[in-house]
Structure formats: C-alpha cells, structure tokens
Enzyme design. Structure first.
Site, short mmCIF file in Angstrom:
data_model
loop_
_atom_site.label_atom_id
_atom_site.label_comp_id
_atom_site.label_asym_id
_atom_site.label_seq_id
_atom_site.Cartn_x
_atom_site.Cartn_y
_atom_site.Cartn_z
N SER A 158 0.98 -1.06 0.07
CA SER A 158 0.06 0.01 -0.02
C SER A 158 0.64 1.14 0.00
O SER A 158 2.04 0.92 0.54
CB SER A 158 -0.63 -0.08 1.33
N TYR A 171 -2.25 -1.48 10.18
CA TYR A 171 -2.42 -1.53 8.80
C TYR A 171 -1.01 -1.05 8.26
O TYR A 171 -0.28 -1.66 7.64
CB TYR A 171 -3.40 -0.74 8.27
P1 NAD Z 1 -11.51 -5.99 -0.35
O1 NAD Z 1 -12.26 -5.96 0.99
O2 NAD Z 1 -12.42 -5.63 -1.61
O3 NAD Z 1 -11.04 -7.41 -0.65
C1 NAD Z 1 -10.34 -8.09 0.18
C2 NAD Z 1 -10.05 -9.51 -0.06
O4 NAD Z 1 -9.49 -10.27 1.21
C3 NAD Z 1 -11.62 -10.10 -0.21
O5 NAD Z 1 -11.64 -11.25 -1.18
C4 NAD Z 1 -11.76 -10.77 1.12
O6 NAD Z 1 -12.61 -11.90 1.31
C5 NAD Z 1 -10.34 -11.33 1.43
N1 NAD Z 1 -10.27 -11.66 3.05
C6 NAD Z 1 -10.45 -10.83 3.75
N2 NAD Z 1 -9.86 -11.37 5.08
C7 NAD Z 1 -9.57 -12.81 4.69
C8 NAD Z 1 -9.12 -13.86 5.37
N3 NAD Z 1 -9.07 -13.80 6.69
N4 NAD Z 1 -8.84 -14.94 4.57
C9 NAD Z 1 -8.81 -15.02 3.33
N5 NAD Z 1 -9.28 -13.78 2.57
C10 NAD Z 1 -9.71 -12.68 3.36
O7 NAD Z 1 -10.37 -5.03 -0.23
P2 NAD Z 1 -9.22 -4.49 -1.34
O8 NAD Z 1 -9.26 -2.88 -1.29
O9 NAD Z 1 -9.36 -5.07 -2.91
O10 NAD Z 1 -7.85 -4.65 -0.82
C11 NAD Z 1 -7.08 -6.11 -1.33
C12 NAD Z 1 -5.71 -5.63 -0.63
O11 NAD Z 1 -5.06 -4.34 -1.30
C13 NAD Z 1 -5.51 -5.64 0.74
O12 NAD Z 1 -4.18 -6.07 1.17
C14 NAD Z 1 -5.47 -3.94 0.85
O13 NAD Z 1 -4.51 -3.60 2.05
C15 NAD Z 1 -4.69 -3.56 -0.08
N6 NAD Z 1 -4.88 -1.88 -0.70
C16 NAD Z 1 -5.98 -1.63 -0.74
C17 NAD Z 1 -6.29 -0.17 -1.33
C18 NAD Z 1 -7.54 0.24 -1.35
O14 NAD Z 1 -7.53 1.56 -1.45
N7 NAD Z 1 -8.41 -0.30 -1.44
C19 NAD Z 1 -5.11 0.59 -1.22
C20 NAD Z 1 -3.81 -0.01 -0.78
C21 NAD Z 1 -3.73 -1.38 -0.60
#
Ligand code: NAD
Length: 276
Positions: A158, A171
């Site tokens: 991130s 986080y």
């Molecule tokens: P999201 O909530 O849409 O997706 C998260 C995914 O992780 C889902 O498929 C969920 O089912 C899965 N998950 C959560 N807990 C779990 C567990 N215990 N076991 C297995 N799967 C699990 O979120 P996102 O925004 O797509 O995030 C994905 C990644 O990207 C994360 O690591 C997040 O930190 C990172 N990220 C997101 C953003 C953002 O702005 N959305 C920015 C930077 C980084």
C-alpha cells in the site's frame, strides 16, 4: 543513420508467454485481488481464487473467470488468519492446477481507530492476514519455484507501506513489514529465476475503502463526504481513485520476461501521493 525497428517478438506478448502458467491470488473474491486474478486469467493463466464470501456469489465469480477467459479457475476457502490453512491453499493449488508459478499475496483487512482504544484483537488479525499470511504462503510456495527455476511473487502492500496516516497503526505496521519481507525474499531467491515485488496502491474504491469511510468520519469528527474529498482523494494529487484494472495490468507485467530484472521493489501506484 536511421535505425530499423524490429517487429515485437511473439514472446513479448504476455498472453503468449504466460499462457498455461498458474497463479494463486489470495483475497480474490473482491476488489483488487479479483482485478488481479482477472488480469492474469486474461493473460491465459489458470488461477486459484481465495477469499471470504457467500458461497453462491463466490461460485458465480469463479465460473465467470472461466467463462470470460477460457482458463481453469479453482477456489480455496482458506482463512488467511490461520497459517495451516494458508499452507493448505498452496498444496491444493498444486494438486488442482499442477503448480504454483505465480503467488499474489493480496488478502487484507483494515481497521481505523486511535492507538489508545485500538482493539488488540484487530491488531492481531491485521498482522496475521496482511503480513503473516504472505510469509506462510511464500514459505510454502518458494521450494517448488526454486526447483522449476521460475516464479513470480507479488505482494500487495500500500502507499501505507511507504508513509503513514493517523489511526491506522496495525495496517501501516503490517504494510511496512510486508515491504521488508518482500526485499528479504527477493534477495534469497534472486539466483533462482524468481522475482518478488510489492505494489503500493493508493486509494482504490473497493469494499475495504468503502467500509473505512464511516470509521474515518468518526475518528476525525467529519462527514463522510469530507472523508472522500479531504482525506482520501486529498492524499492523491491526481484527485482520482486508482482502479483495480491498473493494478491488474501491472501485475501481469511483473510476470513477464520484460520484468525479470525487477525484484525487491516497491512500486507506487497512488496518483503521486508519496511524491509529495
Ligand atoms: P476488499 O475488501 O475488496 O478485498 C479483500 C479480499 O481479502 C476479499 O476477497 C476478502 O474476502 C479477502 N479476505 C479478507 N480476510 C480474509 C481472510 N481472513 N482470509 C482470506 N481472505 C480474506 O479489499 P481491497 O481493497 O481489494 O484490498 C486488497 C488488498 O489491497 C489488501 O491487502 C489491501 O490492504 C490492499 N490495498 C487496498 C487499497 C484500497 O484503497 N482499496 C489501497 C492499498 C492497498
């Protein structure tokens, strides 16, 4: 003298060079992970999906990937909080798809709260899912990658792996840790045809971000509209959300021969956030 440009070789077309390889993408039932899984499938790779969610919705997502891209898509319900389930997911991918050529550690959760009331159980869950699961998955997948002399590992960190924001202690700690882990495993695998890189997205409008809008409004004492304009998009000079397709396309690139000399990197895709 004018130089003659040669036509691009077929091998530089990701859809050619990656076809038939296999990828495990953790947390790919939604958001960024699903965007990455779809992009890798679009390059001809067979994929193992993973994540939480209602069984019928997950099955629709899995069948949709197969139908849209003509590849094999399988699903593991492994809970990334539990080390033994992370290892089982890698073993299942080997059995169901033949190998794990590409591993994308993407599963993640968030909790926004001041340090003095931050629930210890949330700290433990964020460190386990956002950081330790990547350790357990790499530990299980690297031996086969070394044996075959080829592998690609992509850790979804991130912008919060590079800089901090208040109220996100667990986080930010997990994502900074993930960058250190990425560099370490990159060094250990560099002579084995394996690359290990991290992508550092800025804000992508996924369920993870949608959920933190009311939490941030509460923590900062402002409205949800102000959170979007003055906190989220304020961080990004482009004033636009990053898209899941942008992260997916970069992930495909990192799997290609063209990216073979990139390892141990942290690639920001955050609209200029950390340039400030
Ligand atoms: P999201 O909530 O849409 O997706 C998260 C995914 O992780 C889902 O498929 C969920 O089912 C899965 N998950 C959560 N807990 C779990 C567990 N215990 N076991 C297995 N799967 C699990 O979120 P996102 O925004 O797509 O995030 C994905 C990644 O990207 C994360 O690591 C997040 O930190 C990172 N990220 C997101 C953003 C953002 O702005 N959305 C920015 C930077 C980084």
């Amino acid at each position: 003298m004018q130089r003659t440009l040669t036509a691009p070789q077929a091998g530089l077309d990701p859809a050619n060079e990656l076809a038939g390889k296999t990828a495990v993408v953790t947390g790919s039932t939604s958001g960024i992970g699903l965007g990455i899984a779809r992009a890798l499938a679009g390059a001809g790779m067979n994929v193992m999906l993973n994540g939480l969610g209602d069984a019928a919705a997950v099955e629709a997502t899995r069948a949709g990937v197969e139908a849209d891209y003509g590849v094999k898509a399988r699903y593991s319900s492994a809970d990334m909080f539990k080390p033994n389930e992370v290892v089982r997911m890698i073993e299942d991918a080997r059995v169901l798809l033949g190998s794990v050529d590409v591993l994308v550690n993407n599963a993640g959760i968030q909790h926004v709260e001041a340090i003095e009331t931050f629930p210890p159980a949330k700290w433990d869950a964020i460190i386990a899912i956002n950081l330790s699961s990547a350790f357990h998955a790499m530990r299980a997948a690297v031996p086969d990658m070394k044996r075959q002399g080829w592998g690609r590992i992509i850790n979804i960190a991130s912008a919060h792996g590079l800089v901090a924001s208040p109220f996100k202690s667990a986080y930010v700690a997990a994502k900074h840790g993930l960058l250190g882990l990425t560099k370490t495993v990159a060094l250990e695998t560099a002579e084995h045809g394996i690359t290990v890189n991290a992508i550092c997205p800025g804000y992508v409008l996924t369920p993870l971000v949608q959920k933190q809008i009311p939490e941030t409004a509460k923590a900062r004492g402002i409205s949800e509209e102000q959170v979007i304009k003055d906190v989220l998009l304020h961080a990004q000079p482009t004033r636009e959300f990053v898209t899941t397709e942008q992260i997916g396309t970069l992930s495909v690139f990192l799997c290609t021969r063209a990216a073979a000399s990139m390892t141990g990197t942290a690639l920001p895709v955050e609209g200029g956030w950390t340039a400030q």
